[in-house]
Design a protein around this motif. Sequence first.
Motif, short mmCIF file in Angstrom:
data_model
loop_
_atom_site.label_atom_id
_atom_site.label_comp_id
_atom_site.label_asym_id
_atom_site.label_seq_id
_atom_site.Cartn_x
_atom_site.Cartn_y
_atom_site.Cartn_z
N GLU A 121 0.81 -1.23 0.00
CA GLU A 121 0.00 0.00 0.00
C GLU A 121 0.83 1.27 0.00
OE1 GLU A 121 -2.24 -0.29 3.61
OE2 GLU A 121 -0.46 -0.29 4.86
N ARG A 122 2.17 1.14 0.11
CA ARG A 122 2.98 2.33 0.26
C ARG A 122 3.40 2.94 -1.09
NH1 ARG A 122 7.55 0.25 3.69
NH2 ARG A 122 7.27 -1.43 2.20
N GLY A 123 2.42 3.37 -1.82
CA GLY A 123 2.67 4.03 -3.10
C GLY A 123 1.34 4.55 -3.59
N TYR A 126 -2.86 -5.12 -10.69
CA TYR A 126 -3.87 -4.60 -9.77
C TYR A 126 -3.28 -3.54 -8.84
CZ TYR A 126 -7.44 -7.89 -11.23
OH TYR A 126 -8.37 -8.57 -11.97
N GLY A 127 -2.01 -3.20 -9.03
CA GLY A 127 -1.43 -2.19 -8.16
C GLY A 127 -1.60 -2.57 -6.70
N LYS A 128 -2.13 -1.64 -5.92
CA LYS A 128 -2.34 -1.95 -4.50
C LYS A 128 -3.80 -2.27 -4.21
CE LYS A 128 -2.63 2.96 -3.20
NZ LYS A 128 -2.26 3.99 -2.22
N GLU A 129 -4.59 -2.53 -5.27
CA GLU A 129 -6.04 -2.66 -5.09
C GLU A 129 -6.51 -4.01 -4.56
OE1 GLU A 129 -7.44 0.20 -5.28
OE2 GLU A 129 -5.56 1.00 -6.05
N LYS A 130 -5.75 -5.05 -4.79
CA LYS A 130 -6.21 -6.36 -4.33
C LYS A 130 -5.12 -7.04 -3.50
CE LYS A 130 -9.65 -7.53 -7.84
NZ LYS A 130 -10.82 -7.60 -6.96
N PRO A 131 -4.90 -6.59 -2.29
CA PRO A 131 -3.84 -7.18 -1.48
C PRO A 131 -4.14 -8.64 -1.12
CG PRO A 131 -5.18 -5.70 -0.15
CD PRO A 131 -5.63 -5.54 -1.56
N GLU A 156 -0.90 15.61 6.07
CA GLU A 156 -0.11 14.44 6.41
C GLU A 156 -1.03 13.31 6.80
OE1 GLU A 156 1.51 14.59 10.27
OE2 GLU A 156 2.87 12.93 9.86
N GLY A 157 -0.53 12.09 6.74
CA GLY A 157 -1.33 10.97 7.21
C GLY A 157 -0.61 9.65 7.04
N TYR A 158 -1.22 8.57 7.56
CA TYR A 158 -0.69 7.24 7.31
C TYR A 158 -0.61 7.04 5.80
CZ TYR A 158 -0.25 2.23 6.97
OH TYR A 158 0.20 0.98 6.65
N LEU A 159 -1.73 7.43 5.13
CA LEU A 159 -1.70 7.51 3.67
C LEU A 159 -2.57 8.69 3.25
CD1 LEU A 159 -1.59 4.83 1.01
CD2 LEU A 159 -3.24 6.66 0.76
N THR A 160 -1.96 9.67 2.62
CA THR A 160 -2.74 10.73 1.99
C THR A 160 -2.36 10.71 0.52
OG1 THR A 160 -1.02 12.36 2.42
CG2 THR A 160 -2.80 12.25 4.01
N GLU A 161 -3.33 10.95 -0.34
CA GLU A 161 -3.07 10.78 -1.76
C GLU A 161 -4.07 11.56 -2.59
OE1 GLU A 161 -2.81 6.59 -2.89
OE2 GLU A 161 -2.99 7.14 -5.00
N GLY A 162 -3.71 11.78 -3.85
CA GLY A 162 -4.67 12.23 -4.84
C GLY A 162 -5.22 13.62 -4.65
N PRO A 163 -4.36 14.68 -4.61
CA PRO A 163 -4.91 16.03 -4.49
C PRO A 163 -5.70 16.42 -5.74
CG PRO A 163 -2.56 16.13 -4.96
CD PRO A 163 -2.88 14.69 -4.71
N THR A 164 -6.72 17.25 -5.55
CA THR A 164 -7.50 17.80 -6.67
C THR A 164 -7.84 19.24 -6.33
OG1 THR A 164 -9.52 17.58 -8.00
CG2 THR A 164 -9.68 16.87 -5.72
N TRP A 165 -7.80 20.11 -7.31
CA TRP A 165 -8.01 21.54 -7.08
C TRP A 165 -9.46 21.94 -7.28
CZ3 TRP A 165 -4.20 24.73 -5.31
CH2 TRP A 165 -2.87 24.30 -5.46
#
Lengths: 186, 457
Positions: A121-123, A158-163, B394-403
């Motif tokens: 999941e780290r990506g 599947y990238g990180k979608e189906k662990p 910040e976060g454990y997982l943050t992703e995908g910014p959109t304006w």
Amino acid sequence: MLKYFKVIASIIVLSYLVSCSNKDQDSLLLDAEGGNIEISSTSTEEIEIEDVTATPIQIDEVALTVEEKLSSELIDVGDRVFFGYDESIINDESANTLQKQYQFLTRNPDISITITGHCDERGTREYNIALGERRGTAVKNYLISLGISSSRIAVISYGKEKPTVEGHDDWAWTQNRTAVTFINSN
Amino acid sequence: MYNFKRQFIKLIFIAYVFFSCFFMSYYKVVFAQEEPLRIDIMGGKIQAMPIAISYFTIEDDLKELKLHNNIPNLIADNLVNSGLFKLLNRDAYMQNPEQLISSPKFRDWRIIDAQALITGNISKRADNKINVSIKLWDVYGEKRLFGISLSSKIKSWRRISHIISDKIYERLTGEEGYFDTRIVYVSESGSQKNRKKRLAIMDQDGANHQYLTDGNSLVLTPRFSPNQQQITFFSYRGINRGLKPSVYLYNLKTGKMKILGEFPGMSFAPRFSPNGSNLVMSLSQNGSTNIHIMNLKDKQTKQLTKGIAIDTSPSFSPDGKNIVFNSDRSGGQHLYIMKENGKNPKRISFGRGSYATPVWSPRGDYIAFTKFTRGRFFIGLMHPDGSAERLIAEGYLTEGPTWAPGGRVLSFFRQTPQKDGSMRTRLFVIDITGNRERELITPEDASDPSWSPKNIN
């Protein structure tokens, strides 16, 4: 209780019908482990029986389909290889597994396969789709280098979608950085 | 040791936010007699502008719908959520809506320190539509800044309120408003291993929520077209029919979905060009992923990047002349800018960690991105020349910014591990100063937000 007898009786009748009628296996599927019964045809017959001991029960095992047999054989051979973080390198252990997959594919020249690439999941989603494709392709190329025709191998990421496993620690991440080989149905 | 490390990172983050606030994000409220009432988003003082929004007057036979309260309340919600305005408590207002029909007594509003006052009236038209007229008053300047009148069907009262909010926001900040907009995103449910993902769309405030796909096939990364009526996304919906996971187009008007095209490998990471006539995306084949552009009229594609690296997440500059993207051609993941024809790729990120999903702001002055470093994910901003990098979330997982339109507010998604081991995945809104972060309420877990351009009237 009576209901139970009915079911068992139906099995007997059905399995008898099945064994007589040229082993039409699609009509009866018996799960070897759980004993779950799924009757898909409409030919369910019910008969009343008074005493179980009076009628000996004959249970026939339903053979695995060719596909099921091959899938379980592939799992025994080793259906997956693992990768380091952000890597797509085939290491010695993976090479060993793929050598066995190659032998399996050589023994079964009619089957084609799909390799699914996975990431931990780290990506980001998009980068991991690409990375999974890179991993799947690394496996594909290795099998091609051993002599398998490229036309027999498809790659999907599947990238990180189906662990494979849920979890958010090193162990889970290791399990999820993988490329898994599946046999295509026909 | 681990704890110390975390604390240290936290400290750096706080310092970062503090300094960026200090230098970049001062909010200034100007209300000199000669100058027009205005908030300067980029300079000045930090406080939100205190405003009064009176309930509206309304015709008697419309009263039971409560629009005279609901419309001013929705306008207030929008303005307060922007973080730039503070709504003064209505209990303190000394003039009631009826007394405000003519010009307000400005002194009464200065006593409670209102700098702007909004008044309004709702009437019924002969064709059964409603007419909402509002006035914005400069309390210290003692004058009307503007008045507008909108008419539509009663059921469109939320859109009326959003358009009014935009006009007020634009008049008081000089920036483009973003309230009359929608957000398309991926709604998620079920376990991580077998996650159900469907496209969903809602107004920017969470109202009018609806699902666009049924969840039978995996969908990811929806993005709005600039013409507002189309969404492009990545999906596995055709794989049982032998299609590769591919880029799809969804027409919001007709509800029809179609595959963009069949390519030798997977196609993903789609985004429209600013004028909507082209689409950039990644095509991956034989282990390498390159960026391609498709003309949506003649369906001709052109390859923009070459090589064995992963080149993905392309995003156009608002003038359409450049494309920012994510590549691992130098080893680590970094951000690059190239011309729209693929020429002159230039690296712009040089910090530690991995940089991904760059998105060019609609104003052109910033590129938002996802950054992964030291085990944490961040949403960051930098100028297109790579300067002034700073992290805003910040976060454990943050992703995908959109304006959001206007380029001053963003949305992104964040996954937070829960005590029971599950993940909570939600959408958040934040402004470019890194302040005023708030969660966008969704019915289920949510990811991959894409903010629409302004709705078309």
